[in-house]
Write a protein that holds these residues in place. Structure first.
Motif, PDB file in Angstrom:
ATOM      1  N   PRO A  37      54.974 -22.938  26.725  1.00 22.78           N
ATOM      2  CA  PRO A  37      53.508 -22.897  26.726  1.00 22.78           C
ATOM      3  C   PRO A  37      52.975 -22.279  25.442  1.00 22.78           C
ATOM      4  N   VAL A  38      51.845 -22.800  24.983  1.00 24.80           N
ATOM      5  CA  VAL A  38      51.235 -22.319  23.743  1.00 24.80           C
ATOM      6  C   VAL A  38      50.201 -21.251  24.097  1.00 24.80           C
ATOM      7  N   ASP A  39      50.598 -19.998  24.031  1.00 22.27           N
ATOM      8  CA  ASP A  39      49.715 -18.867  24.303  1.00 22.27           C
ATOM      9  C   ASP A  39      49.418 -18.187  22.981  1.00 22.27           C
ATOM     10  N   LEU A  40      48.336 -18.611  22.338  1.00 25.30           N
ATOM     11  CA  LEU A  40      48.047 -18.169  20.976  1.00 25.30           C
ATOM     12  C   LEU A  40      47.407 -16.786  20.957  1.00 25.30           C
ATOM     13  N   GLU A  41      47.753 -16.024  19.950  1.00 25.68           N
ATOM     14  CA  GLU A  41      47.156 -14.720  19.677  1.00 25.68           C
ATOM     15  C   GLU A  41      46.179 -14.885  18.513  1.00 25.68           C
ATOM     16  N   SER A  42      44.925 -14.519  18.715  1.00 25.93           N
ATOM     17  CA  SER A  42      43.886 -14.720  17.704  1.00 25.93           C
ATOM     18  C   SER A  42      43.918 -13.623  16.651  1.00 25.93           C
ATOM     19  N   PRO A  43      43.387 -13.887  15.453  1.00 28.73           N
ATOM     20  CA  PRO A  43      43.271 -12.839  14.436  1.00 28.73           C
ATOM     21  C   PRO A  43      42.306 -11.750  14.902  1.00 28.73           C
ATOM     22  N   PRO A  44      42.347 -10.569  14.310  1.00 27.74           N
ATOM     23  CA  PRO A  44      41.393  -9.510  14.691  1.00 27.74           C
ATOM     24  C   PRO A  44      39.959  -9.921  14.372  1.00 27.74           C
ATOM     25  N   ARG A  45      39.014  -9.268  15.033  1.00 28.12           N
ATOM     26  CA  ARG A  45      37.611  -9.653  14.882  1.00 28.12           C
ATOM     27  C   ARG A  45      37.079  -9.406  13.470  1.00 28.12           C
ATOM     28  N   ARG A  46      37.657  -8.465  12.767  1.00 30.04           N
ATOM     29  CA  ARG A  46      37.176  -8.219  11.407  1.00 30.04           C
ATOM     30  C   ARG A  46      37.461  -9.399  10.486  1.00 30.04           C
ATOM     31  N   ALA A  47      38.387 -10.270  10.880  1.00 31.42           N
ATOM     32  CA  ALA A  47      38.602 -11.498  10.109  1.00 31.42           C
ATOM     33  C   ALA A  47      37.383 -12.404  10.220  1.00 31.42           C
ATOM     34  N   ARG A  48      36.772 -12.435  11.388  1.00 32.18           N
ATOM     35  CA  ARG A  48      35.556 -13.247  11.562  1.00 32.18           C
ATOM     36  C   ARG A  48      34.439 -12.741  10.663  1.00 32.18           C
ATOM     37  N   GLU A  49      34.330 -11.425  10.523  1.00 34.24           N
ATOM     38  CA  GLU A  49      33.318 -10.867   9.623  1.00 34.24           C
ATOM     39  C   GLU A  49      33.582 -11.302   8.187  1.00 34.24           C
ATOM     40  N   ARG A  50      34.844 -11.357   7.827  1.00 31.65           N
ATOM     41  CA  ARG A  50      35.196 -11.816   6.476  1.00 31.65           C
ATOM     42  C   ARG A  50      34.756 -13.249   6.246  1.00 31.65           C
ATOM     43  N   TYR A  51      34.952 -14.116   7.226  1.00 33.28           N
ATOM     44  CA  TYR A  51      34.529 -15.510   7.097  1.00 33.28           C
ATOM     45  C   TYR A  51      33.013 -15.608   6.963  1.00 33.28           C
ATOM     46  N   ALA A  52      32.275 -14.784   7.755  1.00 32.80           N
ATOM     47  CA  ALA A  52      30.810 -14.824   7.689  1.00 32.80           C
ATOM     48  C   ALA A  52      30.317 -14.421   6.307  1.00 32.80           C
ATOM     49  N   VAL A  53      30.900 -13.372   5.735  1.00 28.54           N
ATOM     50  CA  VAL A  53      30.505 -12.949   4.390  1.00 28.54           C
ATOM     51  C   VAL A  53      30.799 -14.050   3.370  1.00 28.54           C
ATOM     52  N   ARG A  54      31.930 -14.698   3.524  1.00 27.27           N
ATOM     53  CA  ARG A  54      32.284 -15.774   2.589  1.00 27.27           C
ATOM     54  C   ARG A  54      31.266 -16.900   2.655  1.00 27.27           C
ATOM     55  N   TYR A  55      30.868 -17.311   3.872  1.00 28.01           N
ATOM     56  CA  TYR A  55      29.909 -18.401   4.000  1.00 28.01           C
ATOM     57  C   TYR A  55      28.529 -17.997   3.495  1.00 28.01           C
ATOM     58  N   LEU A  56      28.150 -16.733   3.687  1.00 21.32           N
ATOM     59  CA  LEU A  56      26.866 -16.271   3.164  1.00 21.32           C
ATOM     60  C   LEU A  56      26.851 -16.311   1.636  1.00 21.32           C
ATOM     61  N   LEU A  57      27.964 -15.997   1.016  1.00 18.24           N
ATOM     62  CA  LEU A  57      28.051 -16.091  -0.438  1.00 18.24           C
ATOM     63  C   LEU A  57      27.916 -17.543  -0.901  1.00 18.24           C
ATOM     64  N   VAL A  58      28.486 -18.476  -0.131  1.00 14.63           N
ATOM     65  CA  VAL A  58      28.342 -19.897  -0.470  1.00 14.63           C
ATOM     66  C   VAL A  58      26.879 -20.322  -0.377  1.00 14.63           C
ATOM     67  N   VAL A  59      26.201 -19.880   0.692  1.00 13.79           N
ATOM     68  CA  VAL A  59      24.775 -20.201   0.841  1.00 13.79           C
ATOM     69  C   VAL A  59      23.973 -19.609  -0.311  1.00 13.79           C
TER      70      VAL A  59
END
Length: 534
Positions: free
Chosen positions: A350-372
């Motif tokens: 079975p594929v029981d995936l472990e997600s990255p920590p939530r601070r990784a999501r914050e990193r993605y948001a900052v990256r997209y805001l810089l693109v905008v």
């Protein structure tokens, strides 16, 4: 040693003579300015010389090309100006693909392309051999059971052997049909697949449709009453629409012809595939050399519950070969069927995936805001110095989408550390799940960029012998906690050694059983001989 099929001279000469003729045509136009009869005659003479040169070269290529299949190697001697001798150990052969277009099928010939573990490029190409010889070579190069064929072999015996291996006819007793593409799946695949090469062909088709006069495709009745600037914008949008429509139609046709009749079967420890309408492809995927399985769920296929399965072998990755032969073990099918077939090849749990920590999501948001911010800044610069854009600040509304995009990226990333397999998942528009057996891992990489280190993040990659690793498509757990990444690296390396030791024990025990069986057979033969002597 054997030669190519005599018809290969005509088929190869057609392409070669056209290429050389075009080159000499360009040379003749450059060196013959003006348009008088003598210059045109000289250009025609150069073109004829180029065509004849191409034909002569291909005839010499046919005369000097030799190949031979021995017990341990596949030997090829080729070259017109410079000679080249190649010796391929049969144990290094990864894939053997057979390709045929319409003309080649009518002539009864086929091209054989042999891939080795040395890289993704084709090591040897036989253009062209007899159809039966091509299938015979595929069986022998991939470890067929029949003895090596010689020049004096009986043709009827060879035909029987080919019929037994030909997957285009009724399956044999030891052949298991794993997948056949359905008309509905082929239609969805054709409609929603975008072929990068279709844009050029679409532009060419659009040019022919307009008779090389773009004005014939313009809606003159619609633009008659529009002001000047609006007319330019409308014509630009109209041309872009026609171009996209033509590229989409060409892409659908190419995809349909490419995957028409796709069929995947299994014989012993090999997968056999065949596909194509105008140009027929067939080949093998050796299961004992599979490095990574990739389950792809692209949008919009994921909306309909479909997925694709890719198989990577050593030195050969999906999409790397011009044949596109192993680009997909399954091009498109129900997601459950794809997972079931993947488990038939590699029985992962079975594929029981472990997600990255939530601070990784914050990193993605900052990256997209810089693109905008970069987009808004570019729009401001355009508005500042031109009159094309006026309300540049409207683009700032894109910042609202940044948190949603960051969440989608974060939620579609994860990893799973199983007992026998390492699984990773990444991507939103094209979500890929990679399954890597531990015993196929070549190296475990723990990497952290300067931006990842600021948030105590890292990426862990399980590198294999597949050349997909060279293009950044290896199985990678993105943006895991730094300490967790070091732990993952240690776990994968430890389980790699455990699996290698287990496989070594299996081979040792198997060798003992074979030796014991051989000893028993020898004792029985000796006993029979003694009885005969009495």
């Amino acid at each position: 040693m054997k030669k190519l099929h005599p018809a290969s001279v005509a088929v190869r000469s057609l392409s070669r003579s056209l290429n050389t003729g075009f080159v000499f045509f360009v040379v003749g136009v450059i060196v013959s300015p003006g348009g008088n009869g003598m210059n045109l005659l000289s250009v025609f003479g150069l073109v004829l010389f180029g065509v004849v040169t191409g034909i002569v070269y291909e005839f010499a290529y046919y005369q000097r090309f030799r190949y031979e299949l021995t017990a341990d190697t596949f030997d090829v001697t080729s070259g017109v100006i410079s000679r080249r001798d190649r010796e391929l150990p049969l144990g290094r052969v990864q894939n053997v693909d057979i390709r045929q277009n319409v003309i080649e099928r009518l002539l009864g010939i086929a091209a054989v392309h042999i891939e080795t573990a040395g890289g993704g490029e084709t090591e040897v190409s036989l253009q062209y051999v007899d159809e039966s010889e091509a299938r015979h070579l595929r069986r022998q190069l991939r470890g067929g059971a029949s003895p090596e064929r010689t020049e004096g072999d009986d043709d009827e015996a060879l035909e029987d052997e080919v019929d037994a291996a030909d997957s285009a006819v009724e399956p044999s007793a030891d052949e298991e049909i794993l997948f056949e593409i359905e008309p509905r799946e082929l239609a969805i695949l054709s409609v929603f697949t975008i072929d990068p090469g279709a844009s050029v062909l679409g532009g060419i088709a659009l040019s022919f449709a307009s008779g090389f006069d773009p004005e014939t495709l313009l809606p003159t009745d619609r633009i008659a009453g529009l002001p000047g600037p609006a007319t330019g914008i409308f014509l630009l949008a109209w041309g872009l629409l026609l171009f996209v429509l033509a590229a989409w139609i060409v892409s659908a046709i190419l995809t349909f012809t490419r995957y028409y009749g796709f069929r995947l079967t299994r014989v012993d420890d090999e997968l056999y595939y065949e596909r194509g309408l105008l140009q027929r492809y067939s080949g093998t995927i050796p299961l004992d050399k599979v490095q990574t399985l990739t389950i792809s769920e692209s949008i919009p296929f994921r909306w309909f519950g479909y997925a694709a399965l890719g198989v990577e072998t050593a030195g050969y990755a999906p999409g790397q070969s011009g044949s596109r032969g192993t680009e997909s073990a399954i091009p498109l099918a129900d997601a459950d069927r794809v997972v079931a077939l993947a488990r038939a090849i590699e029985p992962f749990g079975p594929v029981d995936l472990e997600s990255p920590p939530r601070r990784a999501r914050e990193r993605y948001a900052v990256r997209y805001l810089l693109v905008v911010a970069a987009i808004v800044g570019s729009a401001y610069a355009v508005a500042r110095y031109t009159a094309v854009v006026r309300q540049w600040y409207v683009l700032a509304v894109l910042a609202v989408l940044a948190p949603f995009a960051a969440h989608l990226k974060w939620s579609n990333r994860g990893y799973c550390v199983g007992d026998r397999y390492f699984l990773t998942r990444a991507g939103f528009w094209r979500r890929t799940t990679k399954i890597v057996p531990y015993y196929r891992v070549q190296a475990v990489l723990h990497e952290a960029t300067i931006f990842q280190r600021r948030r105590r993040l890292a990426s862990v990659t399980a590198d294999t012998a597949s050349s997909a690793s060279f293009f950044g498509r290896a199985a990678t757990a993105h943006d895991v906690d730094t300490d967790r990444g070091l732990e993952l690296q240690a776990i994968i390396e430890e389980r790699l050694q455990d699996r290698l030791r287990a496989r070594q024990r299996q081979r040792t025990v198997g060798r003992w059983f074979r030796e014991a069986s051989d000893d028993e057979s020898a004792d029985e033969d000796a006993s029979v001989d003694r009885d005969d002597e009495r």
